[in-house]
Write a protein that holds these residues in place. Structure first.
Motif, PDB file in Angstrom:
ATOM      1  N   GLY A   1       0.870 -71.964  30.055  1.00 12.78           N
ATOM      2  CA  GLY A   1       0.003 -71.431  29.006  1.00 12.78           C
ATOM      3  C   GLY A   1       0.654 -70.272  28.273  1.00 12.78           C
ATOM      4  O   GLY A   1       0.575 -70.163  27.043  1.00 12.78           O
ATOM      5  N   ARG A   2       1.354 -69.407  29.030  1.00 11.74           N
ATOM      6  CA  ARG A   2       2.031 -68.262  28.413  1.00 11.74           C
ATOM      7  C   ARG A   2       3.156 -68.724  27.489  1.00 11.74           C
ATOM      8  O   ARG A   2       3.385 -68.140  26.423  1.00 11.74           O
ATOM      9  N   ILE A   3       3.862 -69.775  27.877  1.00  7.19           N
ATOM     10  CA  ILE A   3       4.942 -70.313  27.034  1.00  7.19           C
ATOM     11  C   ILE A   3       4.369 -70.795  25.698  1.00  7.19           C
ATOM     12  O   ILE A   3       4.915 -70.500  24.628  1.00  7.19           O
ATOM     13  N   TYR A   4       3.256 -71.535  25.763  1.00  6.34           N
ATOM     14  CA  TYR A   4       2.633 -72.012  24.523  1.00  6.34           C
ATOM     15  C   TYR A   4       2.112 -70.840  23.678  1.00  6.34           C
ATOM     16  O   TYR A   4       2.178 -70.877  22.446  1.00  6.34           O
ATOM     17  N   LYS A   5       1.599 -69.806  24.344  1.00  5.33           N
ATOM     18  CA  LYS A   5       1.121 -68.634  23.594  1.00  5.33           C
ATOM     19  C   LYS A   5       2.272 -67.985  22.832  1.00  5.33           C
ATOM     20  O   LYS A   5       2.145 -67.674  21.637  1.00  5.33           O
ATOM     21  N   HIS A   6       3.400 -67.777  23.515  1.00  3.58           N
ATOM     22  CA  HIS A   6       4.559 -67.169  22.850  1.00  3.58           C
ATOM     23  C   HIS A   6       5.105 -68.067  21.739  1.00  3.58           C
ATOM     24  O   HIS A   6       5.682 -67.570  20.772  1.00  3.58           O
TER      25      HIS A   6
ATOM     26  N   LEU B   1       8.235 -65.304  14.872  1.00  5.15           N
ATOM     27  CA  LEU B   1       6.905 -65.866  14.605  1.00  5.15           C
ATOM     28  C   LEU B   1       5.997 -64.844  13.921  1.00  5.15           C
ATOM     29  O   LEU B   1       5.292 -65.168  12.963  1.00  5.15           O
ATOM     30  N   GLU B   2       6.027 -63.600  14.394  1.00  6.62           N
ATOM     31  CA  GLU B   2       5.155 -62.564  13.835  1.00  6.62           C
ATOM     32  C   GLU B   2       5.477 -62.297  12.359  1.00  6.62           C
ATOM     33  O   GLU B   2       4.586 -62.271  11.504  1.00  6.62           O
ATOM     34  N   ASN B   3       6.770 -62.105  12.050  1.00 10.59           N
ATOM     35  CA  ASN B   3       7.151 -61.791  10.668  1.00 10.59           C
ATOM     36  C   ASN B   3       6.890 -62.957   9.722  1.00 10.59           C
ATOM     37  O   ASN B   3       6.434 -62.767   8.592  1.00 10.59           O
ATOM     38  N   CYS B   4       7.188 -64.170  10.178  1.00  8.95           N
ATOM     39  CA  CYS B   4       6.959 -65.345   9.323  1.00  8.95           C
ATOM     40  C   CYS B   4       5.468 -65.561   9.075  1.00  8.95           C
ATOM     41  O   CYS B   4       5.068 -65.973   7.979  1.00  8.95           O
ATOM     42  N   THR B   5       4.643 -65.263  10.077  1.00 13.94           N
ATOM     43  CA  THR B   5       3.194 -65.384   9.889  1.00 13.94           C
ATOM     44  C   THR B   5       2.694 -64.358   8.885  1.00 13.94           C
ATOM     45  O   THR B   5       1.813 -64.646   8.064  1.00 13.94           O
ATOM     46  N   ARG B   6       3.240 -63.147   8.924  1.00 13.23           N
ATOM     47  CA  ARG B   6       2.849 -62.118   7.952  1.00 13.23           C
ATOM     48  C   ARG B   6       3.213 -62.532   6.527  1.00 13.23           C
ATOM     49  O   ARG B   6       2.457 -62.283   5.588  1.00 13.23           O
TER      50      ARG B   6
ATOM     51  N   PRO C   1       8.332 -75.184  15.857  1.00 11.04           N
ATOM     52  CA  PRO C   1       7.623 -76.479  15.886  1.00 11.04           C
ATOM     53  C   PRO C   1       6.301 -76.444  16.641  1.00 11.04           C
ATOM     54  O   PRO C   1       5.444 -77.295  16.413  1.00 11.04           O
ATOM     55  N   TYR C   2       6.119 -75.473  17.534  1.00 11.81           N
ATOM     56  CA  TYR C   2       4.889 -75.430  18.311  1.00 11.81           C
ATOM     57  C   TYR C   2       3.826 -74.524  17.686  1.00 11.81           C
ATOM     58  O   TYR C   2       2.677 -74.535  18.129  1.00 11.81           O
ATOM     59  N   ALA C   3       4.184 -73.724  16.703  1.00 12.07           N
ATOM     60  CA  ALA C   3       3.247 -72.766  16.114  1.00 12.07           C
ATOM     61  C   ALA C   3       2.229 -73.485  15.235  1.00 12.07           C
ATOM     62  O   ALA C   3       2.590 -74.233  14.331  1.00 12.07           O
ATOM     63  N   THR C   4       0.951 -73.248  15.512  1.00 12.17           N
ATOM     64  CA  THR C   4      -0.112 -73.901  14.731  1.00 12.17           C
ATOM     65  C   THR C   4      -0.301 -73.259  13.367  1.00 12.17           C
ATOM     66  O   THR C   4      -0.903 -73.874  12.486  1.00 12.17           O
ATOM     67  N   ALA C   5       0.201 -72.040  13.168  1.00 12.96           N
ATOM     68  CA  ALA C   5      -0.013 -71.335  11.901  1.00 12.96           C
ATOM     69  C   ALA C   5       0.609 -72.059  10.717  1.00 12.96           C
ATOM     70  O   ALA C   5       0.126 -71.932   9.585  1.00 12.96           O
ATOM     71  N   PHE C   6       1.674 -72.826  10.960  1.00 12.93           N
ATOM     72  CA  PHE C   6       2.402 -73.466   9.855  1.00 12.93           C
ATOM     73  C   PHE C   6       2.094 -74.961   9.728  1.00 12.93           C
ATOM     74  O   PHE C   6       2.701 -75.644   8.916  1.00 12.93           O
ATOM     75  N   ARG C   7       1.165 -75.457  10.540  1.00 15.56           N
ATOM     76  CA  ARG C   7       0.833 -76.876  10.458  1.00 15.56           C
ATOM     77  C   ARG C   7      -0.236 -77.110   9.401  1.00 15.56           C
ATOM     78  O   ARG C   7      -1.241 -76.380   9.366  1.00 15.56           O
TER      79      ARG C   7
END
Length: 854
Positions: free
Chosen positions: A414-419, A795-800, A829-835
């Protein structure tokens, strides 16, 4: 003391019984006796009786009647110290400490030597940190009661807190030589406190002599040795310090601080000397973990490889779950990371083939089957920390296939998916972990936290409800227990969902917890002096002084400020106006649909109101039961936090400033504090306060990207405002070292040129470029959407960046958003923010195709 308006003997006896009933918490009996006095027409307006009746009513929760009676009593007898004292007690119960102090001072005008009033006044003064007033009050108490230990101790502490160490030490010396002192544990604590005062005065040599003289009378021998070691180092007596820390290590070889102090005392020339010292202690204490682990900090090259090889093998053989956490601090050195990785891969291959850590050990007994499991587990955490999600998932899946019942594996997955940015999948794995052991409170809490990160607030509440008290809503019970981690997470979840009132409610609840913690120290002002735990007491006072610098308060305050700024920029519409607008110019069929929708909304609102009323009734019953068990519970009734009212505050910026002020005092070392201050004052148009904020932020980090955005907007503001007089002079003089006489456009151009590779810097530079010149939109977009080759692509900077594009910070740019999300999806590829959100029809069609193929 005699009353200023004395009663005849019969009524006076009744009045004394009222006082006795108040002291014994027999409040109803006290009211009966008060009624007997006041029913006599001659004494129906007797001030002191009215005041005592008011005080008794206050203890029964009838606050308005209490104030009415006390004020009537005070008006009828302004020269009564009892009336003023009672009025002060009422103000104190409402936490109005400044007003209570004024009342006590008025009471002392009419009875200057009243011990009880002086004690109450001193408690309020130390609570409010009026140290000069506290010193004067403690002096009066000392002169009135010189035979009491508390008088001496309070008097000494008042000088210590004012940093008049010489006077504090004189008082303590005189007190210790008096016949009041008993040679027991309390005397031992007094000696340690006196030594602490000497150390704080800067007299290390005197502190050492004091310790030499009285060490036999001190019970806490470990503290004596630690203080000896500290003082020897400060005075440069290194050989004596070596002896002290050697003795301490013999007592506790797991204390890492002792090893650091011993290295300092032995004056090691380099890491090699420290390494030899640690190896010596490893031989001396073969079962101690600390010397073996500390060697890894100092060893390099082949020596490090040999040492970490032994350390890893022992941990994997025994199955130590926190092995990675133990070694994580070594990951700042890339060579050590590579060494650890190569060793672990060798272990994995060898264990899979023949059950040993290496090929050379085939003749030795095989390792336990769990050694391979813990190797997988370590590698999964290792790759996750390095950002290699694919490899981390491969290792953790291998571990789960090996042992599918180990809870730690599900938590790590779960922690891996969170990161990796997939909070929904992370929550599902934590839910599975929680299902394996429903009685584990830690896993339950972790699962609830991941649910909140996935914005599943009701599910998180139900999960926490498994461990909260029955008959009370889970969130109510968690709020009562001051469980702040869940409240800060819930506030963020509500903020993400756009439920700003609920988010603010959680932030205000956290703020109230800190106020309660500060008020709770009231009980310790007398207790600690009575029990002589003086070092702990001074430590408590100093902790309370900086309490709101705690990370929980910072998180809650930051969330509240962001929400209030959002509500100021985009005020919520009035719901009544919205309904009126909707009903205009509608066709009959559409109007019918609207009426049905409104009817459903009214039903839903009514149901929510009923649930809220039931919850409120439960709270009142709970508070009533608490008051019955503790009738002296003097808790002021706080206003209920109603989300609808909070999100429609009259002045959101003023509310934001209330959260900001403690941060400016106690978290001034964090640049976010000053950036938030700028955002508030920029909206209020307060030029000098804006200047103060950017100046403080500039001192902390001159090249901070968010600070750059503030600087450009400040220049734009001052250019448009046409400052004159003293304000213009101050701005010009104070900004000379920040702006170098450049305008906003030139400042932004220079900034982009200096930071042309860093994504967070490019983001703020692009935002300001578009703000200053909307025609440069294409250039601004090209700066941040071409992420290949940029630094800080995480991930943080790209999401911003994506949030800035969607919020319209660079204008309308739908095509740029789609191309940017496609690039980010390749990187993460696992980040839901960009899907992109998939329509249900497409999903169903794909499911049908898959079923046909199968």
């Amino acid at each position: 003391m005699p009353s200023s308006n004395p009663l005849p003997p019969k009524e006076n006896a009744l009045f004394k019984r009222i006082l006795k009933c108040y002291e014994h918490k027999q409040y109803k009996n006290g009211l009966k006796f008060a009624k007997q006095i006041l029913s006599n027409p001659k004494y129906s307006e007797h001030g002191e009786t009215l005041a005592m009746k008011g005080l008794t009513l206050n203890c029964l929760g009838r606050k308005e009647e209490a104030y009415d009676h006390v004020r009537r009593g005070l008006r009828n007898d302004l020269q009564s110290h009892v009336c003023w004292h009672v009025y002060g007690l009422l103000q104190r119960s409402d936490k109005k400490y400044d007003e209570a102090i004024k009342c006590y001072r008025n009471a002392l005008k009419w009875d200057k030597d009243n011990i009880q009033i002086l004690r109450d006044l001193s408690l309020l003064q130390i609570q409010m940190r009026d140290l000069d007033g506290y010193k004067d009050t403690r002096y009066q108490l000392f002169m009135l009661r010189p035979a009491q230990r508390a008088s001496w101790i309070g008097f000494a502490i008042s000088y210590h807190l004012l940093r008049d160490y010489e006077m504090a030490l004189k008082i303590l010396d005189t007190f210790r030589n008096s016949p009041m002192i008993c040679y027991d544990y309390e005397h031992s604590e007094l000696l340690l406190y006196q030594n602490m005062v000497i150390q704080e005065s800067g007299e290390s040599e005197q502190a050492l002599k004091h310790l030499d003289k009285y060490s036999d009378q001190i019970c806490d021998k470990i503290t004596v040795k630690e203080t000896y070691g500290k003082l020897r180092l400060e005075l440069g007596q290194y050989s004596e310090a070596v002896e002290v820390y050697t003795d301490l290590l013999n007592l506790n070889p797991e204390n890492t601080t002792y090893y650091a102090r011993l290295a300092e005392a032995e004056r090691h020339a380099g890491p090699e000397d420290t390494l030899r010292m640690l190896q010596r202690y490893e031989e001396l204490f073969p079962r101690a973990l600390a010397p073996r682990r500390l060697q890894l900090n100092y060893a390099t090259g082949d020596q490090f490889k040999s040492l970490v090889d032994q350390y890893l093998r022992k941990g994997l053989h025994k199955g130590v779950p926190p092995l990675f956490v133990n070694l994580r601090s070594l990951y700042t050195d890339q060579q050590k990371v590579d060494t650890i990785q190569s060793l672990l891969l060798e272990y994995k291959d060898a264990l899979k083939v023949h059950g040993h850590f290496s090929d050379q050990e085939k003749k030795n007994p095989r390792e336990p089957a769990s050694a391979l499991l813990w190797t997988y587990y370590y590698l999964a955490q290792h790759y996750d920390y390095l950002g290699c999600t694919e490899r981390a998932l491969k290792e953790i899946n291998a571990a789960i296939d090996h042992t599918p019942t180990l809870i730690e594996l599900f938590v790590t997955k779960g922690r891996i998916y969170k990161h990796a940015g997939d909070v929904q999948e992370a929550y599902k794995w934590l839910d599975d972990a929680q299902g394996l052991d429903t009685a584990d409170r830690y896993i339950n809490s972790k699962c609830a936290k991941y649910m909140l990160r996935a914005n599943l607030i009701k599910e998180a509440e139900e999960t926490c409800g498994k461990f909260t008290r029955e008959g009370v809503l889970a969130m109510e019970n968690l709020n009562e227990m001051q469980c702040m981690w869940i409240q800060t997470e819930a506030a963020r979840a509500y903020q993400r969902l756009g439920k700003y009132g609920e988010a603010l409610k959680k932030c205000h609840e956290v703020d109230r917890h800190f106020s309660e913690i500060m008020e709770d120290q009231f009980d310790f002002h007398t207790y600690c002096m009575r029990k002589m735990t003086l070092r702990s007491y001074v430590g408590l006072l100093r902790l309370e002084d900086v309490l709101r610098s705690h990370p929980f308060y910072f998180k809650a305050a930051k969330c509240a400020i962001e929400v209030y700024l959002r509500l100021h920029d985009h005020p919520l519409p009035d719901p009544t106006q919205a309904q009126e607008i909707d009903t205009e110019n509608l066709a009959p069929s559409e109007l019918k649909k609207l009426r049905n929708k409104q009817r459903k909304q009214r039903r839903k609102a009514e149901l929510e109101r009923q649930q809220a009323a039931q919850a409120q009734e439960k709270r009142e019953q709970h508070n009533k039961s608490r008051q019955q068990t503790d009738p002296d519970l003097e808790q002021p009734t706080l206003d209920e936090l109603i989300p609808e009212k909070l999100e429609r505050a009259e002045d959101p910026l003023e509310q934001a400033i209330k959260f900001l002020q403690p941060l400016q005092q106690l978290a001034s070392n964090r640049i976010e504090t000053h950036l938030m201050a700028f955002e508030i004052y920029f909206r209020k148009g307060r030029t000098l306060l804006m200047l103060q904020s950017i100046k403080r932020a500039h001192q902390l980090d001159a090249n901070n990207p968010d600070l750059h955005a503030c600087l450009v907007r400040f220049l734009q503001h001052t250019g448009a405002s046409q400052l004159e007089g003293a304000v213009a002079e101050v701005v010009k003089r104070q900004t000379s070292g920040i702006f170098s006489n450049s305008d906003a456009v030139q400042l932004n151009a220079n900034y982009l040129k200096m930071n042309n590779k860093s994504l967070p810097h490019l983001l703020q530079g692009a935002r300001m470029l578009y703000l200053l010149d909307p025609s440069a939109q294409a250039k601004a977009l090209s700066l941040i959407t071409n992420i290949d080759g940029s630094e800080g692509v995480n991930l943080e900077n790209c999401t911003r960046v994506l949030e800035a594009l969607r919020n319209g910070d660079l204008g309308q740019c739908d095509s740029s958003i789609s191309s940017y999300t496609a690039k980010c999806e390749k990187h993460f590829p696992y980040a839901t923010a960009f899907r992109p959100p998939e329509p249900k029809s497409i999903v169903n069609h794909q499911d049908k195709e898959n079923s046909i193929k199968n």
